[in-house]
Design an enzyme around this catalytic site. Sequence first.
Site, PDB file in Angstrom:
ATOM      1  N   GLU A 154       0.808  -1.224   0.000  1.00  0.00           N
ATOM      2  CA  GLU A 154       0.000   0.000   0.000  1.00  0.00           C
ATOM      3  C   GLU A 154       0.844   1.278   0.000  1.00  0.00           C
ATOM      4  OE1 GLU A 154      -2.942  -0.102   3.126  1.00  0.00           O
ATOM      5  OE2 GLU A 154      -4.279  -1.327   1.924  1.00  0.00           O
ATOM      6  N   GLU A 333      -6.603  -7.556  -0.372  1.00  0.00           N
ATOM      7  CA  GLU A 333      -7.068  -7.609   1.020  1.00  0.00           C
ATOM      8  C   GLU A 333      -8.557  -7.278   1.004  1.00  0.00           C
ATOM      9  OE1 GLU A 333      -4.804  -5.043   3.612  1.00  0.00           O
ATOM     10  OE2 GLU A 333      -2.891  -5.736   2.808  1.00  0.00           O
TER      11      GLU A 333
HETATM   12  C1  GAL Z   1      -4.459  -2.381   5.197  1.00  0.00           C
HETATM   13  C2  GAL Z   1      -3.032  -2.869   5.310  1.00  0.00           C
HETATM   14  C3  GAL Z   1      -2.951  -4.120   6.152  1.00  0.00           C
HETATM   15  C4  GAL Z   1      -3.750  -3.953   7.411  1.00  0.00           C
HETATM   16  C5  GAL Z   1      -5.174  -3.630   7.057  1.00  0.00           C
HETATM   17  C6  GAL Z   1      -6.100  -3.514   8.238  1.00  0.00           C
HETATM   18  O1  GAL Z   1      -4.495  -1.027   4.846  1.00  0.00           O
HETATM   19  O2  GAL Z   1      -2.484  -3.148   4.046  1.00  0.00           O
HETATM   20  O3  GAL Z   1      -1.604  -4.388   6.469  1.00  0.00           O
HETATM   21  O4  GAL Z   1      -3.190  -2.956   8.198  1.00  0.00           O
HETATM   22  O5  GAL Z   1      -5.189  -2.404   6.373  1.00  0.00           O
HETATM   23  O6  GAL Z   1      -7.412  -3.231   7.827  1.00  0.00           O
END
Ligand code: GAL
Length: 655
Positions: A154, A333
């Site tokens: 990110e 994710e």
């Molecule tokens: C994302 C990040 C992850 C984790 C997640 C939690 O932005 O890539 O590592 O922190 O959020 O929601």
Amino acid sequence: MTSPASAPTSDHLRLGVCDYPEHVPEDRWAGYAALQRDLGLTFVRIAEFAWSRLEPAPGQYDWTWLDRAVDTYHAAGLRVVLCTPTATPPAWLVRAHPEVLAYDAQGRVREFGSRRHYDFASPVYREHSRRITRALAQRYGQHPGVAGWQTDNEFGCHGTSRSYGGASAAAFPGWLQARYGTLAALNEAWGNVFWSMEYSDWTQIHPPHLTVTEPNPSHVLDYARFASDQIRTFQAEQVALLREHSPGRFVTHNFMIFESGFNHYDVAQGLDFVTWDNYPTGMLEFFAPPGTHEDAKTHYARTGHPDLTAFNHDLYRGLRRGPDAGTGFWVMEQQCGQVNWAPYNPLPADGAVQLWTAQAWAHGADVVSYFRWRAATMAQEVMHSGLLRHDETPDRGFAEVAAMNTAHYPLGPVRTRVALLHDYDSLWAYDLQPHHAGTSYWQQTLSYYTALRALGMDVDVVHAGSDLTAYAVVVAPAITLVTTDMAARWEAAVRGGARLICGPRTAFRTPSASAWPTGQFEPLRGLIGGHLKQYDSLRPGLTQAITGGHIAHTWAESYRPAEAQTTHQYQGGPLDGQSAVIRQGGVTVIGAHSETLIREVLREALQQAGLDPVDLPEGVRLSRRAGQTLLQNWGPGTITWQGQDLAPVSAEMTR
Ligand code: GAL
């Protein structure tokens, strides 16, 4: 640049998960991998924050645990997505080389102790980034269990796209010199004569921060471009090493919700395909939902807003285009329970994980990978859900994933004849001086996007300089910085019969973010047939009536039509009788923020283009892919539409 094995192929949606073997005792690994496989998962993404375990001391690599972890997933039949761990340089590196750290806009060092504590421009950090990337790629690049790579994690998260001191500050003058050649050219482009801001030596130029009042917007815009370039070249160094040592594996990056700090089109070049991280409920807490629902944040608290997530899917689907673009995108994710980082973190509704997964598929995702496998029992994210609870029992999201049949989601293109134009220079230029506390580039853009979605349209979000000749309707909601290249593309589309609808402030800024001395629309002179007359920033409580029963809020600009016709006029107030909407041939400009006006103009354009708009009820959305239509109800109650009862928080396939 295409790698032979871009996205590993399948004929239907596949699932994955983000896992952290380094967070749990090794005796859990084999059981987790077996359970992941039995749940129907294909991919496991690992190691994006594992640098301190991979290289506990300078130059002393410890591969043994990662060897065993990758072997364990591979033995279970899972495909590993391995990451370069550069989002988290370890303490030894930072303390030995504090010059790798970034500075915030207040001029303070952003310290070690969380993540993303580095400056993309740091030559020292670049060297370490290449070193760890090369070592990892050499070790695992040919491993049969490794499907591909994610660079870093990110870019831009936590406001890290720009650093305001150290290495970035040192590199900025050289970047400007390469862009402008002479200081005279820079002073001219930035309009530095205003307030005696002219420079007589390159070294006098600092990052645009800590100024008494707002810095020169032209200076700020170039700093955004400079910082974006640092991210592009930082990643390109990693991609080159991964290509060299891991041929045949894909390389991707996980982009973020509405991240605005860098030019995503540039940074996505050189990747096989794009992935992004989808957190619908957290996103809703941070972004004003589009539309007019009175209490949308509460109404959609347990699902997120359909158009906020859909917009990001459509944006990321369109990031890589052209003959060398990869196939679909991935959600790397996907929220599968509560998040921990929003001001409020409600539990998702029953069915939300299935709805999010189905929507991602319908908007073009080939893989949806959940974050994360087991809820973390340590450190910053203990309040965040995983598919397993802290105590390893299956959580609500697990049950929803287990009940899903991905064979029902065939892959294939999303086809639409509606384009919505997007551009980072325009985003930066608009947000530099929004001229109203309640508007922004995203807000204005989303008001057009949501109108199109509420009219039942699938939408390609594409760069404003793309070839648009395949589209019947092209919408430019907030492209305030139109280049001559863009104007040529728009003209070609209009000549080919497309309808073009532009929002307020279109083509108001020059490429340096000044105002056109010849007036708004300069690069679109041949298309618009009118000129700007006034613009009005409507504070909360002030509105402006428009013919046809529409009410403007937030922003109202009026035009002096030349060849164009006026289709709507302002009524009353300082703009009384002036043009609110002008039209010349297939080109319409809307000057006001008004949901009903935008919807009316778009509906008419879609009808004229033969695209059959439908008026969907609040919360109901249609998305089409591969010959299937996904009918969704994002609301918390049953909605009856066209004689059919749509259950709350549901997605079903219709033909
Ligand atoms: C994302 C990040 C992850 C984790 C997640 C939690 O932005 O890539 O590592 O922190 O959020 O929601």
